[in-house]
Design a protein around this motif. Structure first.
Motif, mmCIF file in Angstrom:
data_model
loop_
_atom_site.group_PDB
_atom_site.id
_atom_site.type_symbol
_atom_site.label_atom_id
_atom_site.label_comp_id
_atom_site.label_asym_id
_atom_site.label_seq_id
_atom_site.Cartn_x
_atom_site.Cartn_y
_atom_site.Cartn_z
ATOM 1 N N TYR A 10 -1.751 1.284 10.364
ATOM 2 C CA TYR A 10 -1.440 2.342 11.322
ATOM 3 C C TYR A 10 0.002 2.263 11.818
ATOM 4 C CZ TYR A 10 -6.559 2.741 11.433
ATOM 5 O OH TYR A 10 -7.884 2.892 11.090
ATOM 6 N N ALA A 11 0.873 1.634 11.030
ATOM 7 C CA ALA A 11 2.239 1.374 11.488
ATOM 8 C C ALA A 11 3.021 2.654 11.768
ATOM 9 C CB ALA A 11 2.973 0.513 10.466
ATOM 10 N N ASP A 12 2.798 3.708 10.984
ATOM 11 C CA ASP A 12 3.509 4.969 11.202
ATOM 12 C C ASP A 12 3.233 5.514 12.601
ATOM 13 O OD1 ASP A 12 4.887 5.191 8.932
ATOM 14 O OD2 ASP A 12 3.674 6.797 8.026
ATOM 15 N N GLU A 13 1.948 5.525 12.964
ATOM 16 C CA GLU A 13 1.564 6.025 14.274
ATOM 17 C C GLU A 13 2.171 5.143 15.359
ATOM 18 O OE1 GLU A 13 -0.430 6.373 11.746
ATOM 19 O OE2 GLU A 13 -0.917 8.497 11.889
ATOM 20 N N GLY A 14 2.138 3.821 15.120
ATOM 21 C CA GLY A 14 2.687 2.890 16.110
ATOM 22 C C GLY A 14 4.161 3.148 16.356
ATOM 23 N N ALA A 15 4.912 3.378 15.271
ATOM 24 C CA ALA A 15 6.344 3.625 15.418
ATOM 25 C C ALA A 15 6.586 4.891 16.219
ATOM 26 C CB ALA A 15 6.990 3.722 14.042
ATOM 27 N N TYR B 18 -8.153 6.885 8.648
ATOM 28 C CA TYR B 18 -6.986 7.253 9.439
ATOM 29 C C TYR B 18 -5.771 6.491 8.937
ATOM 30 C CZ TYR B 18 -4.362 8.907 13.406
ATOM 31 O OH TYR B 18 -3.428 9.535 14.174
ATOM 32 N N GLY B 19 -4.599 6.985 9.265
ATOM 33 C CA GLY B 19 -3.357 6.284 8.924
ATOM 34 C C GLY B 19 -3.160 6.188 7.419
ATOM 35 N N LEU C 218 1.709 12.946 10.787
ATOM 36 C CA LEU C 218 2.222 11.809 10.019
ATOM 37 C C LEU C 218 1.409 11.603 8.764
ATOM 38 C CD1 LEU C 218 2.799 9.399 13.004
ATOM 39 C CD2 LEU C 218 4.548 10.573 11.685
ATOM 40 N N MET C 219 0.073 11.762 8.895
ATOM 41 C CA MET C 219 -0.789 11.585 7.734
ATOM 42 C C MET C 219 -0.595 12.741 6.758
ATOM 43 S SD MET C 219 -3.821 10.254 10.078
ATOM 44 C CE MET C 219 -5.156 11.051 9.246
#
Lengths: 454, 382
Positions: free
Chosen positions: A64-69, A270-271, A306-307
Motif C-alpha cells: 500500500y506504499a502508493d497510498e501511504g505516500a 487494494y493497492g 492511484l490504483m
C-alpha cells in the motif's frame, strides 16, 4: 572451577547485583517519572509547550506504499494550512470557522512521521515512538485496516486520539471500534449498498459471482458485505478464495475462475494487490469470455485514482466505489485539489483527501472543545455535523465514530482526457441510503477517561 | 551452590552487562531511543539473539526458522491473557513450555540433517508455521489482523479470584502491578539478565564444551563414541525456549500477536543480529540486536524535514544535495543502511562487531592475560 580462589559466592553476587539494580534501576525511574509530569492528567499534554505534535503513521513500503505516500503529502499540506501557510485549502470552505491559520489553540502544529510497513507490529512500534518519545497528541494514518485496528487499540490504551485515514473494513468502527478511534472514510458495508443498484442495472440480476479476497479483516468484511448486497439482487456466490496480502502474482488464483462457472469476478483487493490481480485477470482474457451466455465482468468494490493509474487500460469500464474524487465540483473539493495540485503537481487521491480532512477535523474539534484533553475533544467530534469538506453534509456518528456521507459509484473511464482523468462518477448513493444501525456490527467503544501515560 | 557461581571474568562481564542494561534509560537518551517502547524491544530482541546464539554460536547449526518459536510464544502468551489471567507469570511459563514442545518436534526432524539441509528444513517448518498462523488457523491466530485482547475475554483464573471486569481493557500485570512503560522494561531487563546468566553457565559448562566440539568437528565426535544428536537437540530446544520467552515478553509489553512475527524475514533478522554482533560471543548478538532495532525504529523515522534541520549549517545548494543523498539511507531506505553496515562488517570484521572491539583492544596493547572471547573459527585439523 569451584576450587579457584577467585570464586565469588552467591551471596556476593546477590549483594553486588542488588546494589547495581538499586543504583541504576531506581534512579532513572525516579528521574523519568518527573518527565511525564502533567497539569491535567492525560497523555502528552501540550499545554506547557509552544507547539503541538501530531503523529502520521503511513505505509511507506509494501503493497500500500502508493497510498501511504499520498497520505503523507496530504498530512504535510494540512499542517501547512493549519499553520497559516499556502492558500488554506479547505479551511475557508469548511462549515466550522474556528480554524484561523494560527495552529491549533494558538499552538504551532509540528508533526512526526513513521512507516507502518503494512504490519501491525511495526505500526504499533512506530506509533509508540511517536507517542512516548515525540509526544504526539494525535495519531493518524492507515491504509490497511489490520494496521488501523491494531494502532487504534494501542491509542485507546495510551489515551491518544486516533484519526484513522484510509481504512475500509467494517470492523474499524464495528466490532473493533474504540472510543479514541474516529473514521472519516466509508466502509465495506456502505460500498455494498452503494454499488448494488448500479451492478443490477449493468449486469442484470442473474449472475454467479466469484470472490478473490485479501486475507485479513478488510477483505473478509468487504467480501461479506458484497456477498450480502449482491445476493439481495438475486446473484449466486461461489466459495470465496482468500489470497495473502502482497502476493504479487495472482495467476494461480485467476486460472480456476474460468472453469468455475462464474460470470462475475469480484476483486476484494487494494493497492498494488488490486493492480496486479486486475491486470492479470484482464491479461488472462477473462473480460473477453462468454460464460452462461453472458459477458464475463470484473468488479472492484473499492477503487482509487492511484490504483486506476497503476492498472492502466485494464481499469476501463470497471465499476467500483470511492469515498471522494478530485473531479467533484463542490467548492471544498475544488479548493483542496487546487492547493494539492499547486504543491505536488498532481491531483490528490481519496487517501490524501481523507487524511487531510481528518487532520482538519481534529484541529477543529480541539478548537471547539477549547482544550486538547481527549475526552472533551472526543465529545466535540461525536454526533458532529459539518459540511464543506468535499463530501457534502456529513455526520460523525457518536455511537460508532463512523462518518456518514454520500458514497460515489465510479467507473474506469473508456477514453481519459488526461493522465489523471481515470475515474468517472456514474452514481451517488445518498447519505441516508448508506446509513445503517450500529448494532449490526456489535463492539463497544470503551471509556472516555484516558489511561495515564506510562 | 555451584550453580550460581561464575568465574571471576564472567562475573565482571555479567555485572557490566547488568549495569548497561539497567541504565538504558540514561545512556540511550542522547540517541533519541530512551522511550519505553523501544527499550523493551532492545531487551527482548537481545534475549532472542542470546538464545539463538546458543544454537548457532555453539553448535554451528544455522537455523532459519527461529521466528516460528517467537510467534508461538507470543500467541501462547496472548491466549493465556485471554483465557486464564492477566498475570504475566503463567503467560511466560506457558510460552516457554509450548515453544519448547514446538522446537523439540521441529528440531527432532530437522537435526537429522546438517549444514544447508538443516537450514532449509528449519526455514520450511517456520514458513509452514507462518502460513498456518496467517491463513489456516485463523480462528486461533486471527490471521493478518493479529490476535488482540478483548474486554469480554473469559480470564477464568482472574474471574475465580473475583477480579471485577473493569470498563477498560485490562493490561498485563505481575502480582497486581501493571506493566506498562518503564515497569514493563524493567521486567524484561530482569528476565534478560537471568537468561544471560544462564547462557553464561551454558557456555562454561561441559555441555557447552560438547556443543563447541560439535561445531569444530562433528564426525570426529561420532568416531570417539559420542552421540551428538541429543546434545544438538538440547541446544535447539534451549534456544527455541529462549525465543518463546522473548515472544511471550513481546506480548506482555504489548498484548498483540501477529503472524508477521513468524515470517522468514523475522528469522533472518536474528541471524543478521548474531552475525553482525559476533557469532559465538555472549555480548555480540546483544549488540547486533540493538543495532538492528535502532536502525529499524529510529532511522526509519527520519524524514526530509528532519534532515534539512540536521544539515542546516551547510549552504543552501549543498544542503539540498546532501539531503537528497542522505534521504535515500533513512526513512523507508533504512534497509539500505543496514545492508551497507552488514556488508562492511562481514568483509572487514568477519567476527562481527566483537572482533572489532577485540582488535581495538589488541591495538592498544591491553592484553589482560585472559584469552580473547572470540576465537577465530577453528580450522579443521588434517
Amino acid at each position: 572451577m569451584s576450587d579457584s580462589k577467585r570464586v565469588i559466592t552467591r551471596r556476593q553476587v546477590i549483594r553486588t547485583g542488588m546494589a547495581g539494580i538499586l543504583a541504576t534501576g531506581v534512579a532513572p525511574l525516579v528521574l523519568s517519572r518527573n518527565s511525564w509530569a502533567q497539569d491535567k492528567n492525560f497523555c502528552n499534554n501540550p499545554d506547557s509547550k509552544s507547539s503541538v505534535t501530531l503523529g502520521f503513521n503511513m505505509p511507506l513500503t509494501g503493497a500500500y506504499a502508493d497510498e501511504g505516500a499520498d497520505e503523507q503529502r496530504a498530512f504535510e499540506l494540512a499542517v501547512e494550512h493549519l499553520n497559516g501557510g499556502g492558500d488554506g485549502g479547505m479551511i475557508p470552505t469548511f462549515s466550522s470557522k474556528t480554524l484561523k491559520g494560527n495552529g491549533i489553540l494558538g499552538k504551532k502544529v509540528a508533526f512526526v512521521t513513521g512507516d507502518t510497513q503494512t504490519k501491525a507490529d511495526a505500526a504499533r512500534d512506530s506509533a509508540r515512538r511517536m507517542i512516548e518519545r515525540d509526544g504526539a497528541v494525535m495519531i493518524s494514518g492507515g491504509s490497511s485496516s489490520g494496521v488501523a485496528i491494531a494502532v487504534q487499540g494501542l491509542c485507546q490504551e495510551m489515551g491518544v486520539l486516533f484519526m484513522a485515514a484510509l481504512t475500509h473494513s467494517n470492523d474499524t468502527t464495528g466490532k473493533d471500534k474504540k472510543r479514541y478511534g474516529f473514521r472519516h472514510f466509508f466502509n465495506a458495508y456502505q460500498s455494498g449498498i452503494a454499488i448494488a443498484p448500479t451492478l443490477a442495472k449493468a449486469y442484470g440480476k442473474d449472475r454467479v459471482a466469484y470472490h478473490l479476497t485479501a486475507d485479513y479483516t478488510w477483505g473478509w468484511t468487504q467480501e461479506e458485505s458484497m456477498k450480502n448486497a449482491t445476493e439481495a439482487l438475486g446473484w449466486k456466490t461461489l466459495t470465496p478464495v482468500r489470497t495473502p496480502v502482497g502476493a504479487g502474482d495472482f495467476s494461480q488464483y485467476i486460472t480456476p475462475v474460468l472453469s468455475s462457472g462464474a460470470d462475475v469476478l469480484i476483486l476484494n483487493h487494494y493497492g498494488f494487490d488490486m493492480v496486479n490481480s486486475l491486470t492479470q485477470a484482464v491479461q488472462f482474457g477473462l473480460r473477453d469470455k462468454q460464460v452462461n451466455g453472458k459477458q464475463f465482468e470484473i468488479v472492484v468494490p473499492l477503487v482509487s485514482d492511484l490504483m486506476a493509474k497503476g492498472a492502466g487500460a485494464a481499469m476501463k469500464g470497471i465499476y467500483g466505489t470511492s469515498n471522494w474524487d478530485w473531479q467533484l465540483q463542490d467548492a471544498g473539493s475544488q479548493a483542496f485539489t487546487k492547493s494539492f495540485g499547486a504543491k505536488y503537481g498532481q491531483p490528490p487521491s481519496q487517501a490524501a483527501h481523507t487524511s487531510y480532512v481528518q487532520t482538519l477535523l481534529y484541529a477543529d474539534a480541539c478548537e471547539r472543545a477549547g482544550t486538547f484533553y481527549p475526552p472533551e475533544v472526543i465529545k466535540s467530534l461525536e454526533d458532529y455535523d459539518f459540511d464543506g469538506l468535499g463530501n457534502g453534509p456529513t455526520t460523525y456518528r457518536g455511537s460508532d465514530h463512523q462518518c456518514f456521507k454520500d458514497v460515489l459509484v465510479v467507473q474506469g473511464k473508456e477514453s481519459p482526457a488526461n493522465p489523471f482523468d481515470l475515474l468517472e462518477v456514474v452514481d451517488t448513493a445518498s447519505k441516508d441510503s448508506v446509513t445503517y444501525d450500529p448494532a449490526i456490527f456489535g463492539g463497544e467503544l470503551g471509556p472516555y477517561e484516558p489511561n495515564k501515560c506510562t | 551452590m555451584d550453580i550460581l557461581v561464575l568465574p571471576r571474568k564472567d562475573l565482571i562481564v555479567f555485572i557490566c552487562f547488568a549495569v548497561v542494561v539497567l541504565a538504558m534509560p540514561i545512556w540511550l537518551t542522547p540517541f533519541g531511543a530512551a522511550y519505553p517502547g523501544l527499550m523493551q524491544k532492545f531487551v527482548i530482541f537481545a534475549l532472542f539473539a542470546v538464545g539463538y546464539n546458543i544454537l548457532f554460536g555453539l553448535t554451528g547449526y544455522l537455523s532459519f526458522g527461529h521466528a516460528a518459536f517467537l510467534g508461538v510464544g507470543s500467541y501462547t502468551a496472548v491466549w493465556s491473557f485471554k483465557l486464564l489471567t492477566m498475570d504475566v507469570l503463567p503467560a511466560l511459563v506457558l510460552a516457554v513450555v509450548l515453544s519448547g514442545i514446538f522446537s523439540l518436534a521441529i528440531g527432532y526432524v530437522s537435526l537429522r540433517r546438517s549444514g544447508i539441509y538443516f537450514s532449509i528444513l528449519t526455514l520450511a517448518f517456520a514458513q509452514m508455521c507462518y502460513n498456518l498462523a496467517y491463513s489456516v488457523l485463523t480462528p486461533i491466530t486471527n490471521g493478518e489482523t493479529s490476535l488482540q485482547l478483548s474486554r469480554l475475554d473469559a480470564r477464568v483464573v482472574d474471574a475465580a479470584f473475583g477480579v471485577v471486569r473493569g470498563e477498560r481493557l485490562p493490561s498485563p500485570s505481575l502480582f497486581g502491578v501493571e506493566l506498562g512503560g518503564h515497569a514493563g522494561f524493567y521486567l524484561c531487563a530482569v528476565v534478560l539478565l537471568v537468561a544471560f546468566f544462564v547462557a553464561q553457565k551454558v557456555f562454561n559448562s561441559p555441555f557447552g564444551m560438547m556443543l563447541k566440539a560439535i561445531k569444530s568437528n562433528q564426525t570426529r565426535m561420532s568416531y570417539t563414541g559420542f552421540n551428538t544428536r541429543p546434545y544438538a537437540l538440547a541446544a535447539f530446544v534451549i534456544s527455541g525456549m529462549y525465543a518463546g520467552l522473548a515472544g511471550g515478553l513481546l506480548a506482555v509489553t504489548d498484548p498483540l500477536a501477529g503472524a508477521e512475527r513468524m515470517q522468514w524475514t523475522a528469522s533472518g533478522e536474528v541471524v543478521l543480529m548474531t552475525i553482525l554482533g559476533g557469532v559465538g560471543t555472549l555480548i555480540g548478538p546483544v549488540i547486533g540486536a540493538w543495532l538492528i532495532k535502532y536502525l529499524e525504529n529510529i532511522f526509519s523515522a527520519f524524514n526530509d524535514a528532519m534532515l534539512h534541520r540536521t544539515f542546516s549549517f551547510l549552504p543552501d545548494g549543498l544542503q539540498d544535495g546532501v539531503v537528497a543523498v542522505a534521504s535515500k539511507f533513512v526513512g523507508e531506505g533504512w534497509h539500505l543502511t543496514l545492508g551497507l553496515v552488514f556488508m562492511l562488517v562481514v568483509i572487514f570484521l568477519p567476527g562481527g562487531i566483537m572482533e572489532g572491539a577485540r582488535r581495538i583492544r589488541m591495538a592498544f596493547g591491553q592484553r589482560s592475560g585472559s584469552a580473547p572471547q572470540t576465537k577465530p573459527d577453528p580450522v579443521p585439523a588434517e
